[in-house]
Design a protein around this motif. Structure first.
Motif, PDB file in Angstrom:
ATOM      1  N   LYS A  36       0.781  -1.261  -0.224  1.00 49.58           N
ATOM      2  CA  LYS A  36       0.036   0.165  -0.325  1.00 49.58           C
ATOM      3  C   LYS A  36       1.074   1.440   0.168  1.00 49.58           C
ATOM      4  O   LYS A  36       0.743   2.494  -0.685  1.00 49.58           O
ATOM      5  CB  LYS A  36      -1.117   0.303   1.129  1.00 49.58           C
ATOM      6  CG  LYS A  36      -1.423  -1.138   1.108  1.00 49.58           C
ATOM      7  CD  LYS A  36      -2.374  -0.679   2.629  1.00 49.58           C
ATOM      8  CE  LYS A  36      -3.612  -2.177   2.350  1.00 49.58           C
ATOM      9  NZ  LYS A  36      -4.382  -2.145   3.591  1.00 49.58           N
ATOM     10  N   ASP A  37       1.328   1.152   1.271  1.00 50.16           N
ATOM     11  CA  ASP A  37       2.956   2.278   1.381  1.00 50.16           C
ATOM     12  C   ASP A  37       3.475   2.809  -0.394  1.00 50.16           C
ATOM     13  O   ASP A  37       3.213   3.613  -0.807  1.00 50.16           O
ATOM     14  CB  ASP A  37       3.527   2.625   2.362  1.00 50.16           C
ATOM     15  CG  ASP A  37       2.549   2.514   3.648  1.00 50.16           C
ATOM     16  OD1 ASP A  37       1.273   3.305   3.701  1.00 50.16           O
ATOM     17  OD2 ASP A  37       3.417   1.603   4.434  1.00 50.16           O
ATOM     18  N   ALA A  38       4.166   1.917  -0.604  1.00 50.94           N
ATOM     19  CA  ALA A  38       5.153   1.952  -1.901  1.00 50.94           C
ATOM     20  C   ALA A  38       3.833   2.347  -2.709  1.00 50.94           C
ATOM     21  O   ALA A  38       4.222   2.990  -4.125  1.00 50.94           O
ATOM     22  CB  ALA A  38       5.885   0.453  -2.745  1.00 50.94           C
ATOM     23  N   LEU A  39       2.559   1.796  -3.036  1.00 52.15           N
ATOM     24  CA  LEU A  39       1.587   1.982  -4.618  1.00 52.15           C
ATOM     25  C   LEU A  39       1.230   3.590  -4.122  1.00 52.15           C
ATOM     26  O   LEU A  39       0.999   4.780  -5.350  1.00 52.15           O
ATOM     27  CB  LEU A  39       0.344   1.148  -4.180  1.00 52.15           C
ATOM     28  CG  LEU A  39      -0.891   1.591  -5.165  1.00 52.15           C
ATOM     29  CD1 LEU A  39      -0.288   1.319  -6.965  1.00 52.15           C
ATOM     30  CD2 LEU A  39      -1.639   0.470  -5.145  1.00 52.15           C
ATOM     31  N   LEU A  40       1.192   3.634  -3.073  1.00 53.35           N
ATOM     32  CA  LEU A  40       1.001   5.254  -2.868  1.00 53.35           C
ATOM     33  C   LEU A  40       1.533   6.518  -3.191  1.00 53.35           C
ATOM     34  O   LEU A  40       1.173   7.205  -3.545  1.00 53.35           O
ATOM     35  CB  LEU A  40       0.454   5.310  -0.838  1.00 53.35           C
ATOM     36  CG  LEU A  40       0.152   7.104  -0.438  1.00 53.35           C
ATOM     37  CD1 LEU A  40      -1.527   6.162  -1.131  1.00 53.35           C
ATOM     38  CD2 LEU A  40      -0.231   6.736   0.947  1.00 53.35           C
ATOM     39  N   ALA A  41       3.050   5.911  -2.942  1.00 50.27           N
ATOM     40  CA  ALA A  41       3.996   6.321  -3.692  1.00 50.27           C
ATOM     41  C   ALA A  41       4.047   7.027  -4.975  1.00 50.27           C
ATOM     42  O   ALA A  41       4.271   8.022  -5.338  1.00 50.27           O
ATOM     43  CB  ALA A  41       4.894   6.530  -2.731  1.00 50.27           C
ATOM     44  N   ALA A  42       3.744   5.959  -6.209  1.00 52.09           N
ATOM     45  CA  ALA A  42       3.981   5.708  -7.163  1.00 52.09           C
ATOM     46  C   ALA A  42       2.788   6.363  -7.527  1.00 52.09           C
ATOM     47  O   ALA A  42       3.351   7.249  -9.037  1.00 52.09           O
ATOM     48  CB  ALA A  42       4.464   4.668  -7.870  1.00 52.09           C
TER      49      ALA A  42
END
Length: 531
Positions: A36-42
């Motif tokens: 979730k965090d990586a997707l949010l950043a990307a």
């Protein structure tokens, strides 16, 4: 600059190539959807997001997606996408409504066969070096009665395959007409009749407030002793704990489940029970289905990002950019009119007529009619969209007709929707005012002027004193704030209606208080998506 698409779930390499061949820059990161965090950043860097079921497109993710224009779901279910949040941000949500139908239907048939002959347990026993031939006594399916709950696209394929296996097929579906049942060569029955008669029960409905736990503990208790239950549709349709108890008691002879209330399902009351076949949501897991939905979503997203063409969108019609600009408020009105009659109609609908008056008659009425049909069906099928709605109506044998006429009254234009069942006709009309807001202007032939809100209460009664007081006092005593209050009547002392636009959902207990007054013939809470 070429549009950029992120694929955050597993998708066919052929779909990746379609994006590239069409001139779309694509990043294939199939594990990103689970972080979730990586997707949010990307996500801010992308114009499009292509997903399957692993990626959860939440309101928080949508808020971070500052450049996102389209979300494409390779498959039909969009439970993992916050569609209202996407709509508010102007992001189109697309799906592929028919790509998995045959595959899912075949899996349901396979699961039925497996539980009928206890194949998984017999397989495990034989692999273990045992030869327990007498232990695994199965049942034939030839001549048995299959109860199909939901006779839509997938359910109708199951009906066809089951008839080929010489089964007697009975079906329960609120939208299944007698004509469509005859065409499918199935017997249309009530849910209670199906529960009492079926040797096998298979479910093929979406998960909605109406279908959640449709096979509750009480419903399971009413099934035929020795029934076998198959669910390859959605988790939550069956009370798993109640089914486990019925299996232990011997009332239910077997179950086959591909879907669970909580997924991934690492535990369930059904796990470990004899003659229970379980698979990890494999309904769409065939090479053909994966290819079909992947290629379809890649084409749809490319079309939109490169040309503006929209297809299979759940939150906007398939119309040109210019049509969308003019028709937007009228499409919302058409959806509200359909959703009104859909929420008010419990029995199967045989026919829908949409009358277009004045300026509405000169618009793209195909798109408007699709919005009406989608609104009608949204109560029982939240996955329906403006493209698939007419197809679903045809599958259920619903006759859809339209009428156009020149301006005939004080309004520049209006839309009137009439639905017919075996018991009655019901109609509602509406228009769009100069402020761009849709209004109800007539219900059951009674003129009104009702603003449409997210939460509404509709009542019918005889035109007698005390109605306004009863409504106001009951709502006030329960802390329900009324934003708008509209009344209408046919004649003095005749039939009358009231429409309340309230700030929050009205608890059923409050509605029961109104019913208990004896003043009202009907009291119903209504819900509209006004985002």
């Amino acid at each position: 600059m070429a549009p950029r698409v992120l694929i955050s779930d597993e998708l066919s390499p052929a779909a990746v190539q379609i994006f590239r061949d069409r001139g779309v820059e694509v990043d294939y990161q199939p594990r990103l959807g689970k972080d979730k965090d990586a997707l949010l950043a990307a996500i801010p860097a992308y114009d499009g997001l292509a997903i399957r079921s692993a990626t959860k497109v939440t309101e928080k993710l949508i808020a971070a997606a500052t450049n996102l224009k389209v979300i494409g779901r390779a498959g039909i279910g969009v439970d993992n996408v916050d569609i209202p949040a996407a709509s508010r941000r102007g992001i189109i949500v697309m799906n592929t409504p028919f790509g998995n139908s045959i595959t899912t239907a075949e899996h349901a048939i396979a699961m039925m066969m497996a539980v009928a002959r206890q194949i998984p347990e017999a397989n495990a026993s034989t692999h273990a070096g045992k030869w327990e031939k007498s232990r695994f006594m199965g049942v034939e399916i030839t001549g048995k009665t299959l109860g199909v709950i939901g006779a839509g696209n997938i359910g109708s394929i199951v009906c066809d395959r089951a008839r080929g296996l010489k089964m007697k097929v009975i079906a329960y579906d609120p939208f299944l007409s007698e004509e469509r049942a005859t065409e499918l060569q199935v017997e249309k029955v009530s849910l209670d009749d199906l529960l009492a008669r079926a040797d096998f029960i298979t479910l093929h409905v979406p998960l909605t407030d109406q279908t959640r736990n449709i096979l509750s503990a009480e419903a399971i208790a009413r099934t035929k002793p020795g029934v076998r239950i198959i669910n390859c549709a959605r988790g939550g349709l069956v009370d798993e704990a109640a089914l486990a108890e019925a299996l232990k008691a011997g009332h239910v002879a077997g179950a086959a489940f591909d879907v669970f209330e909580v997924e991934p399902a690492t535990e369930s009351p059904l796990f470990g029970l004899p003659n229970v076949v379980v698979t990890p949501h494999l309904g769409a897991s065939t090479t053909e289905a994966q290819e079909n939905v992947a290629l379809q979503i890649a084409e749809q997203m490319s079309d939109y990002l490169l040309t503006g063409a929209v297809s299979n969108a759940l939150n906007m019609p398939s119309v040109t950019a210019e049509e969308a600009r003019i028709m937007g408020p009228w499409i919302r009105l058409a959806g509200h009119l359909g959703h009104f009659v859909g929420q008010m109609t419990d029995e199967p609908i045989k026919a829908i007529n949409v009358l277009y008056d004045g300026i509405a008659a000169g618009m793209n009425t195909a798109a408007l009619s699709s919005a009406v049909i989608a609104g009608i069906m949204r109560r029982v099928n939240p996955d329906v969209n403006l493209v698939s709605a007419p197809v679903i109506a045809r599958e259920r044998g619903i006759h859809v007709s339209t009428t156009r006429q020149d301006q005939s009254g004080i309004f520049e234009g209006y839309i009137k929707v009439t639905v017919a069942t075996d018991l009655r006709e019901r109609s509602v009309a509406g228009t769009v005012f100069s402020d761009g807001k849709p209004r109800f202007i007539q219900i059951k032939g009674i003129n009104v002027d009702a603003e449409i809100g997210a939460h509404m209460v509709y009542t019918t009664n005889e035109d007698v004193p005390g109605i306004i007081g009863a409504l106001g006092q009951t709502m006030g005593a329960n802390g329900v704030n009324i934003a708008n209050f509209t009344l209408g009547r046919s004649t003095r002392g005749g039939e009358a209606i009231a429409i309340l636009y309230v700030d929050d959902p009205v608890p059923e207990a409050v509605l029961d208080q109104l019913r208990a007054t004896g003043l009202f013939q009907q009291v119903k809470a209504l819900r509209f998506d006004v985002a």
